[in-house]
Design a protein around this motif. Sequence first.
Motif, PDB file in Angstrom:
ATOM      1  N   ALA A  51       0.837  -1.215   0.000  1.00 50.15           N
ATOM      2  CA  ALA A  51       0.000   0.000   0.000  1.00 50.15           C
ATOM      3  C   ALA A  51       0.863   1.253   0.000  1.00 50.15           C
ATOM      4  O   ALA A  51       0.581   2.220  -0.730  1.00 50.15           O
ATOM      5  CB  ALA A  51      -0.928  -0.012   1.211  1.00 50.15           C
ATOM      6  N   SER A  62      -8.085   4.222 -10.629  1.00 49.97           N
ATOM      7  CA  SER A  62      -8.704   3.217 -11.497  1.00 49.97           C
ATOM      8  C   SER A  62      -8.278   3.369 -12.947  1.00 49.97           C
ATOM      9  O   SER A  62      -8.620   2.527 -13.782  1.00 49.97           O
ATOM     10  CB  SER A  62     -10.229   3.326 -11.416  1.00 49.97           C
ATOM     11  OG  SER A  62     -10.651   4.622 -11.855  1.00 49.97           O
ATOM     12  N   GLN A  83      -3.480  -4.418  -7.017  1.00 52.45           N
ATOM     13  CA  GLN A  83      -4.663  -4.240  -6.175  1.00 52.45           C
ATOM     14  C   GLN A  83      -4.581  -2.946  -5.376  1.00 52.45           C
ATOM     15  O   GLN A  83      -5.566  -2.202  -5.270  1.00 52.45           O
ATOM     16  CB  GLN A  83      -4.813  -5.445  -5.239  1.00 52.45           C
ATOM     17  CG  GLN A  83      -5.218  -6.726  -5.951  1.00 52.45           C
ATOM     18  CD  GLN A  83      -5.204  -7.928  -5.034  1.00 52.45           C
ATOM     19  OE1 GLN A  83      -4.526  -7.952  -4.007  1.00 52.45           O
ATOM     20  NE2 GLN A  83      -5.949  -8.962  -5.411  1.00 52.45           N
ATOM     21  N   GLU A  84      -3.411  -2.666  -4.823  1.00 52.98           N
ATOM     22  CA  GLU A  84      -3.256  -1.437  -4.030  1.00 52.98           C
ATOM     23  C   GLU A  84      -3.298  -0.198  -4.916  1.00 52.98           C
ATOM     24  O   GLU A  84      -3.861   0.836  -4.534  1.00 52.98           O
ATOM     25  CB  GLU A  84      -1.941  -1.489  -3.246  1.00 52.98           C
ATOM     26  CG  GLU A  84      -1.879  -2.590  -2.201  1.00 52.98           C
ATOM     27  CD  GLU A  84      -2.957  -2.457  -1.136  1.00 52.98           C
ATOM     28  OE1 GLU A  84      -3.410  -1.316  -0.877  1.00 52.98           O
ATOM     29  OE2 GLU A  84      -3.350  -3.493  -0.566  1.00 52.98           O
ATOM     30  N   ALA A 138      -8.148  -6.333 -10.518  1.00 47.36           N
ATOM     31  CA  ALA A 138      -7.126  -5.279 -10.472  1.00 47.36           C
ATOM     32  C   ALA A 138      -6.127  -5.376 -11.614  1.00 47.36           C
ATOM     33  O   ALA A 138      -5.505  -4.377 -11.976  1.00 47.36           O
ATOM     34  CB  ALA A 138      -6.391  -5.315  -9.139  1.00 47.36           C
ATOM     35  N   ARG A 183      -4.936   0.119  -7.742  1.00 46.78           N
ATOM     36  CA  ARG A 183      -6.310   0.316  -8.201  1.00 46.78           C
ATOM     37  C   ARG A 183      -7.223   0.881  -7.110  1.00 46.78           C
ATOM     38  O   ARG A 183      -8.237   1.498  -7.406  1.00 46.78           O
ATOM     39  CB  ARG A 183      -6.872  -0.999  -8.749  1.00 46.78           C
ATOM     40  CG  ARG A 183      -6.295  -1.367 -10.110  1.00 46.78           C
ATOM     41  CD  ARG A 183      -6.778  -0.374 -11.180  1.00 46.78           C
ATOM     42  NE  ARG A 183      -6.133  -0.589 -12.477  1.00 46.78           N
ATOM     43  CZ  ARG A 183      -5.350   0.285 -13.072  1.00 46.78           C
ATOM     44  NH1 ARG A 183      -5.078   1.454 -12.483  1.00 46.78           N
ATOM     45  NH2 ARG A 183      -4.834   0.030 -14.256  1.00 46.78           N
ATOM     46  N   LYS A 184      -6.873   0.706  -5.863  1.00 46.63           N
ATOM     47  CA  LYS A 184      -7.637   1.341  -4.776  1.00 46.63           C
ATOM     48  C   LYS A 184      -7.488   2.854  -4.818  1.00 46.63           C
ATOM     49  O   LYS A 184      -8.378   3.594  -4.387  1.00 46.63           O
ATOM     50  CB  LYS A 184      -7.161   0.822  -3.418  1.00 46.63           C
ATOM     51  CG  LYS A 184      -7.500  -0.636  -3.143  1.00 46.63           C
ATOM     52  CD  LYS A 184      -6.910  -1.070  -1.805  1.00 46.63           C
ATOM     53  CE  LYS A 184      -7.170  -2.546  -1.531  1.00 46.63           C
ATOM     54  NZ  LYS A 184      -6.549  -2.994  -0.254  1.00 46.63           N
ATOM     55  N   LEU A 185      -6.346   3.315  -5.356  1.00 46.80           N
ATOM     56  CA  LEU A 185      -6.048   4.751  -5.388  1.00 46.80           C
ATOM     57  C   LEU A 185      -6.289   5.372  -6.752  1.00 46.80           C
ATOM     58  O   LEU A 185      -6.529   6.571  -6.856  1.00 46.80           O
ATOM     59  CB  LEU A 185      -4.584   4.975  -4.979  1.00 46.80           C
ATOM     60  CG  LEU A 185      -4.178   4.440  -3.598  1.00 46.80           C
ATOM     61  CD1 LEU A 185      -2.673   4.594  -3.391  1.00 46.80           C
ATOM     62  CD2 LEU A 185      -4.948   5.172  -2.494  1.00 46.80           C
TER      63      LEU A 185
END
Length: 367
Positions: free
Chosen positions: A206, A241, A234-235, A263, A237-239
């Motif tokens: 992260a 897209s 994955q991390e 992701a 794509r959380k921030l």
Amino acid sequence: MRSIRFLCSVFVGCFLLVACDQSGPIKIGFIAGLSGPGSDAGTDALDALKLAAQQVNTDGGINGRMVEIIPRDDLKTPEVAQNHVRELKRLGVDAIVGPIISSIGMAMLPVINELGVVTISPTVSAADFAGFRDNLFRMNTTTRENARAYARRYIDQGYERVALALDGQNQAFTDSWYREFLLELDALDGRVISKIWINTDNITHAEAASQLLADDPDAIVLITNSTDSAMMAQEIRKLSSSVPLAVSEWAGSQALIEVGGEAVEGVELAQAYDRYDTNPRFQKFVAAFNEMFGRQPGYTAVLGYDAATVLFAALRTKHPDQSLADALTNLPPQQGLHQELVFDAFGDGNRNIYFVAIQDGKFIRVD
């Protein structure tokens, strides 16, 4: 008289040992990471080698001798890999297949040269391996060709400001890949705006994702193994897209998709084989691998099988007074699963490069 009898018995014993050695199995060592993150790459290559050995043995072996595979897990640790080379030498292996990652290859190199153990790596690709006569034979294209192809592709797509994540557990590869990518990108008026290392300091995925996005890059490249690439995606794509993502060819195994899920949709990468090739030889291999192991082969399986192809051909055709290294160097081109396989005078091979993107959970070839 007793001394003569003793000497005769020693001579006969030595002769029998040599005779047994020549008529016993051909021993092939295998060294790769078979546990922990990214171990699917090593397992795939090992399984392809097992398949190739089974097929050869079913046909009567190599000049009547069966092939025996002796696998060892290098734990991605240089000292462990070096010790495995020494152990396999004591066990009398005819050759070693492996390793998978360049850092382990760099650690093994002085030991295999010292002991004279011919080693064929399906995948190591750091440019520092190329152009030297030694006991390490490489099947793969180097980072020089691969990383520069990424740089050209990014510039063609308008991505001039790029951020990179590098895996410290395979620094021989990541350093080489970064250097070649940077040189090509700079020549094309692009630039690397930031880079971070993972698996070296106590930085989480992260935190790494946040740092990569801090300078608003046009795109991000993850020079990491399949599992870490998936978790990094994955991390990220959380921030964000939308930021374009690519991973190095090293990450191109099924684990990237299985771990990454949604992701990694749209992620691009280069591959050393065309998984949708319809040629009968490749399709026969895919069917046999699937039947034996219950899954589709990945890129390390394809290159591992090709490594077995040239190794077994050299063992079959070499003259009694010829070294295996010389036999491999002078081996005529062999038909691989996708292309002809041949080593140059330095034991370096080459592969065609295919770019793919992950679409609907599959690797789809892109132009």
